[in-house]
Every structure is written in structure tokens, then in C-alpha cells.
Scaffold this motif. Structure first.
Motif, mmCIF file in Angstrom:
data_model
loop_
_atom_site.group_PDB
_atom_site.id
_atom_site.type_symbol
_atom_site.label_atom_id
_atom_site.label_comp_id
_atom_site.label_asym_id
_atom_site.label_seq_id
_atom_site.Cartn_x
_atom_site.Cartn_y
_atom_site.Cartn_z
ATOM 1 N N SER A 40 0.831 -1.211 0.000
ATOM 2 C CA SER A 40 0.000 0.000 0.000
ATOM 3 C C SER A 40 0.861 1.255 0.000
ATOM 4 O O SER A 40 0.531 2.248 -0.660
ATOM 5 N N GLU A 41 1.981 1.220 0.720
ATOM 6 C CA GLU A 41 2.879 2.384 0.757
ATOM 7 C C GLU A 41 3.512 2.627 -0.608
ATOM 8 O O GLU A 41 3.609 3.771 -1.069
ATOM 9 N N LEU A 42 3.923 1.545 -1.280
ATOM 10 C CA LEU A 42 4.494 1.700 -2.621
ATOM 11 C C LEU A 42 3.445 2.188 -3.611
ATOM 12 O O LEU A 42 3.727 3.017 -4.482
ATOM 13 N N GLY A 43 2.218 1.684 -3.466
ATOM 14 C CA GLY A 43 1.150 2.133 -4.348
ATOM 15 C C GLY A 43 0.893 3.625 -4.204
ATOM 16 O O GLY A 43 0.732 4.338 -5.206
ATOM 17 N N ALA A 44 0.865 4.086 -2.969
ATOM 18 C CA ALA A 44 0.639 5.517 -2.728
ATOM 19 C C ALA A 44 1.824 6.343 -3.195
ATOM 20 O O ALA A 44 1.663 7.437 -3.759
ATOM 21 N N LEU A 45 3.038 5.825 -2.975
ATOM 22 C CA LEU A 45 4.257 6.565 -3.327
ATOM 23 C C LEU A 45 4.375 6.772 -4.830
ATOM 24 O O LEU A 45 4.742 7.856 -5.305
ATOM 25 N N PHE A 46 4.029 5.727 -5.593
ATOM 26 C CA PHE A 46 4.193 5.802 -7.047
ATOM 27 C C PHE A 46 2.868 6.017 -7.782
ATOM 28 O O PHE A 46 2.841 6.021 -9.007
#
Length: 250
Positions: A40-46
Motif C-alpha cells: 500500500s505504501e508503494l502504491g501511494a508513493l508511485f
């Protein structure tokens, strides 16, 4: 693409994300053994979907760059060292040119009676005296392989006083013994670590070990060096390039 922005191109988003994350792992931004950001953090980051993130992480896991622990998350794996086997080289000869420190721990040097396999490979009579050398090879001071080498008696006698701690046997054969090496035949399989390998390579019993049988010939085709090389499966790779034969009949 720059920072955390993926480009609007024909390259799929998961491929772009995989390449960005791979670069950050190899550059040390995500250090070895560190925990990666969550899906979820990577999804939000990118600004991509979780499916895209999972595809990118799946590719990196197949490459051996990351590993997952159920219930804990995704972590950066230890990069494997590798040797390119498209040319005949000793381990130190191959690795030191890429900045690795290779030293050897000599376990034994003795003369023994050749068993059936060794006699067959070296083309000597079964029971004939041959030299046996056992060395643990360390890369950057970490044990990577156990090397068991068999040589005809006459060649072995010339290696008794050689520097087997810092030098490759291939280079000793060429430079000290004046042998011109020609080619080697290799066979690769896998075994599980027994007590000897457990002690030599500092691995748990039953760990996967890559075993390489290598028979090296001189320039005239005479076998001069027969080896069993045992490599830690978690720390080393053999790599080679193969080309498709042109003009093959359909």
C-alpha cells in the motif's frame, strides 16, 4: 522518469516500477536485509494500483533481489556473487577483476590412491597415487565454496610448495608448471549439505549446495585437473551465455 513519477509510455507500469525498485536495491537505497515499504505504501508513493505493485515485486522476487516473510513483509535479499563460465578461469581470476577479495583456507593436501571415478577422469590406473587438495574459497571473507581437486602425482608434487592460500590452481599450473590449459568439461547438479559441507561452508545441514564436476585438459587434450566444486546455493551463481546455432534445419 524521475523520483517517484512513472512515465506515460508504452512500457507497462509494473515494469517501470520494477526497474525503479531494482535500481534502488542495487544502489543501496534499500539496504540488504532491510524491510521494503508495504504494497500500500508503494502504491501511494508511485500512484499505482496494488496489482501493479504486486507484479513488480513478483518480478524482483524471481530475480532473487527480495524475499517475503509471511505476516512480516518484504525484505531485501543478499545479492549473490557469480562467475561467468563462458571462458575457462579460476575463481580468484574471475572475481578479483570485479573488486572482490578471494582467499583460500587450505584444509588438506595429501597423496591418495585414485578411486574408480578419479582414475577414469585423469586417465590413470585405479589405485594409482594422485594428489588431493581440499580448499574452502572465501569471497570477501565469507565461505562460498569447498573445492576438492585431484591431480596426477607428478603435477601434485610440483604444487606442494605453491601458494595455495592466495592463488588459483589454474594460474599455478600455467605460470609455475608451464602447462598450457586448453578446455574443461563441466557437469552441474545439486546436493544437500552433509556434515563436511556444513562445517566447511558454515551452513545448516540439508542446505542446498550446487555441485560442479570440472575436468580440465591441457592444450593437447590430456586431463590434468579433476575437481568437485561445492557452492553455497544461497550465495553464488554460475552464469553463461549460449547462442542459437544459425542455419539450423527446421
Amino acid at each position: 522518469m524521475t523520483d517517484n513519477v512513472l512515465s506515460l509510455s508504452s512500457v507497462p507500469l509494473h515494469t517501470q516500477l520494477r526497474d525503479v525498485l531494482r535500481a534502488r536495491i542495487l544502489d543501496g537505497e534499500y539496504p540488504q536485509d532491510s524491510q521494503m515499504p508495504s504494497e500500500s505504501e508503494l502504491g501511494a508513493l508511485f500512484k499505482v494500483s496494488r496489482i501493479t505493485v504486486r507484479q513488480a515485486l513478483g518480478d524482483l522476487q524471481k530475480e532473487g533481489l527480495i524475499f517475503k516473510i509471511h505476516g512480516k513483509g518484504t525484505f531485501v535479499a543478499k545479492p549473490k556473487t557469480f562467475q561467468n563460465v563462458s571462458t575457462l578461469q579460476g575463481l580468484a581470476e574471475s572475481m578479483t577483476g570485479r573488486g572482490y577479495e578471494v582467499i583460500n583456507r587450505l584444509r588438506s593436501f595429501k597423496f591418495i590412491a585414485a578411486d574408480k571415478l578419479v582414475a577414469e577422469r585423469l586417465q590413470v590406473a585405479e589405485g594409482e597415487t594422485v594428489a588431493q587438495i581440499k580448499r574452502v574459497r572465501l569471497i570477501n571473507r565469507e565461505p562460498i565454496s569447498l573445492e576438492i581437486t585431484y591431480l596426477p602425482k607428478a603435477i601434485g608434487e610440483r604444487l606442494e610448495k605453491a601458494d595455495l592460500v592466495t592463488r588459483d590452481i589454474f594460474l599455478i599450473l600455467e605460470n609455475d608448471c608451464g602447462l598450457a590449459l586448453g578446455h574443461a568439461d563441466l557437469a552441474i547438479d545439486a546436493v544437500l549439505a552433509d556434515s563436511d559441507l556444513t562445517q566447511a561452508l558454515n551452513v545448516e545441514a540439508g542446505s542446498p549446495i550446487m555441485r560442479i564436476e570440472r575436468l580440465t585438459h591441457d592444450a593437447s587434450g590430456q586431463p590434468v585437473d579433476f575437481e568437485h566444486l561445492y557452492y553455497r546455493g544461497d550465495a553464488f551463481q554460475y552464469r553463461l551465455r549460449i547462442d542459437r546455432q544459425k542455419g539450423a534445419l527446421a
